[in-house]
Design a protein around this motif. Structure first.
Motif, PDB file in Angstrom:
ATOM      1  N   LEU A 233       0.823  -1.203   0.000  1.00 39.75           N
ATOM      2  CA  LEU A 233       0.000   0.000   0.000  1.00 39.75           C
ATOM      3  C   LEU A 233       0.863   1.263   0.000  1.00 39.75           C
ATOM      4  O   LEU A 233       0.539   2.257  -0.675  1.00 39.75           O
TER       5      LEU A 233
ATOM      6  N   HIS B 287      -5.793   2.587  -4.808  1.00 41.16           N
ATOM      7  CA  HIS B 287      -4.995   3.384  -3.877  1.00 41.16           C
ATOM      8  C   HIS B 287      -4.047   4.318  -4.631  1.00 41.16           C
ATOM      9  O   HIS B 287      -3.894   5.485  -4.266  1.00 41.16           O
TER      10      HIS B 287
ATOM     11  N   ARG C 294      -6.533  -5.456   6.113  1.00 44.22           N
ATOM     12  CA  ARG C 294      -5.791  -4.198   5.929  1.00 44.22           C
ATOM     13  C   ARG C 294      -6.088  -3.556   4.575  1.00 44.22           C
ATOM     14  O   ARG C 294      -6.354  -2.349   4.492  1.00 44.22           O
TER      15      ARG C 294
ATOM     16  N   GLN D  86      -8.292   0.006   3.794  1.00 46.86           N
ATOM     17  CA  GLN D  86      -7.691   1.081   3.014  1.00 46.86           C
ATOM     18  C   GLN D  86      -8.567   1.442   1.824  1.00 46.86           C
ATOM     19  O   GLN D  86      -8.722   2.621   1.482  1.00 46.86           O
TER      20      GLN D  86
ATOM     21  N   ASP E 288     -11.399   3.474   3.108  1.00 51.32           N
ATOM     22  CA  ASP E 288     -10.905   4.801   3.482  1.00 51.32           C
ATOM     23  C   ASP E 288     -10.670   5.665   2.242  1.00 51.32           C
ATOM     24  O   ASP E 288     -11.004   6.861   2.220  1.00 51.32           O
ATOM     25  N   ASP E 289     -10.069   5.057   1.211  1.00 46.90           N
ATOM     26  CA  ASP E 289      -9.800   5.804  -0.016  1.00 46.90           C
ATOM     27  C   ASP E 289     -11.090   6.292  -0.660  1.00 46.90           C
ATOM     28  O   ASP E 289     -11.188   7.452  -1.085  1.00 46.90           O
TER      29      ASP E 289
END
Length: 413
Positions: free
Chosen positions: A114, A182, A296, A300, A303-304
């Protein structure tokens, strides 16, 4: 019996590929589970799954308990076994696991990958601002395109690829839609996957599903109106060639993930060996295996998407992000086995319903669409569909599902 020094030495010779989250591994949770996804996608047939995996008659498995952890560290007789001498460490099994039971060890752990995705996405913005991004054929004076990418080590060695905008991984099978998104959310307008010619590569079969991951990533980007194109480029550098006065990723082995995280890899191997040795001699470990959060990447991704800005609340979320779980009460027996066997806790019991039934809660943020709940239902009462809305995905409260009292239903599947 080997002494502890011998055990430690042999265990640290080959660092593990991944750590097994046993509570998520379906064969480990349920003796009747038929999941063997990790073995099915392995390009070199290095994996066996099930309680026969420890049988010394199987040539893929060494049944000697002191022979070291191999590529997967675990305890117990069920679940996957990986032959470390056959494994090519392509990462396909880790990414393909439907429940996230395999958590990668450094240097290909989620935090590292990431961070690399964010780095190349940011570098694409910087290069474009300097007028150095995009293809060489762009007209002078036109804004440079923000291009980032991922390349396998073979591709990086065979071409002058910009080390700043390309994350080099051992095999592109480590990449999924989360890493592509990401990089896009870090600023890239185009994210390219650059494979080497795979005809003679031992990883060839591992990357067969990558074009599908690119399609899934584009589906997510389009749903969120992220101005980025995800592409699979079999020929050319896709605008990621190194500037003439810059060093290329293919000429800098120190840019590769293996070299970047060599110290972390060694530390992880030592820590894993220490834990394994303590278990063998009956000691309780003060240093648990360095397992990371199996979700994980998923956290992410959410969240993105939230940070980029939510589309219309009623917009449908791509199923690869999360499905809707619904139960047809008329066909439900009330057994609640769907919740009992959910490996991620996305579907769980929440108490008693009015009239003596059971309340289930479904948390879409935890769901990996592994299909265990629908496969478990003997009456076909449970369904997962691509109808979940953005508002439901990011709601603070799980959705409540009421099922009837335990009963017999005549139309059993």
């Amino acid at each position: 019996m080997p002494n502890l020094i011998d055990i430690t030495r042999r265990m640290t010779e080959t660092p593990p590929l991944a750590f097994l989250q046993e509570e998520r591994c379906l064969p480990q949770r349920d003796l009747t589970a038929t999941c063997a996804r990790c073995a099915e996608v392995c390009p070199v047939d290095a994996i066996v799954v099930g309680r026969s995996a420890g049988n010394s008659a199987n040539p893929l498995v060494n049944s000697d308990p002191f022979s070291g952890p191999g590529s997967v560290v675990k305890e117990g007789p069920a679940g996957p076994r990986i032959d470390v001498e056959v494994c090519v460490r392509c990462g396909r099994c880790v990414v393909a696991c439907p429940t996230g039971a395999l958590v990668a060890a450094p240097p290909c752990d989620d935090d590292t990958l990431l961070a690399e995705a964010a780095r190349v996405g940011t570098a694409a913005v910087v290069r474009a601002a300097d007028g150095e991004g995009g293809a060489a054929s762009e007209p002078i004076g036109e804004p440079a395109e923000r291009v980032a990418g991922f390349a396998c080590e073979r591709a990086a060695r065979s071409a002058r690829i910009d080390a700043e905008r390309v994350a080099v991984v051992p095999c592109l099978a480590w990449i999924d839609e989360t890493l592509i998104v990401h990089a896009a959310c870090a600023g890239a307008e185009r994210v390219a996957l650059l494979p080497a010619p795979c005809a003679s590569c031992e990883h060839a079969a591992a990357v067969a599903a990558l074009p599908h991951s690119v399609e899934q990533a584009q589906h997510i980007l389009d749903a969120w109106d992220v101005p980025c194109q995800a592409v699979w480029v079999e020929q050319g550098s896709a605008g990621l060639a190194a500037p003439l006065d810059a060093e290329a990723a293919g000429e800098l082995s120190r840019r590769g993930l293996f070299s970047q995280a060599r110290a972390a890899l060694a530390d992880t191997a030592v820590e894993a060996a220490k834990t394994q040795v303590e278990a063998l001699v009956g000691q309780s470990s003060k240093h648990p295996s360095p397992n990371q959060d199996p979700d994980r990447r998923r956290w992410q991704l959410l969240d993105d998407l939230h940070a980029f800005g939510l589309p219309d609340a009623h917009a449908v979320v791509p199923r690869c992000v999360a499905p809707r779980v619904s139960i047809e009460v008329e066909h439900c027996s009330g057994c609640a086995l769907c919740a009992e066997f959910c490996p991620t806790g996305a579907l769980h019991k929440a108490g008693k319903a009015t009239g003596g039934g059971t309340l289930l809660e479904f948390d879409a943020a935890l769901c990996r669409d592994c299909g265990v709940c629908s496969d478990t239902c003997r009456y076909g009462a449970l369904e997962c569909t691509e109808t979940l809305t953005v508002d439901e995905l990011f709601a603070l409260e799980p959705r409540t599902l009421a099922i009837p009292k335990r009963r017999l239903v005549p139309n059993r599947r």
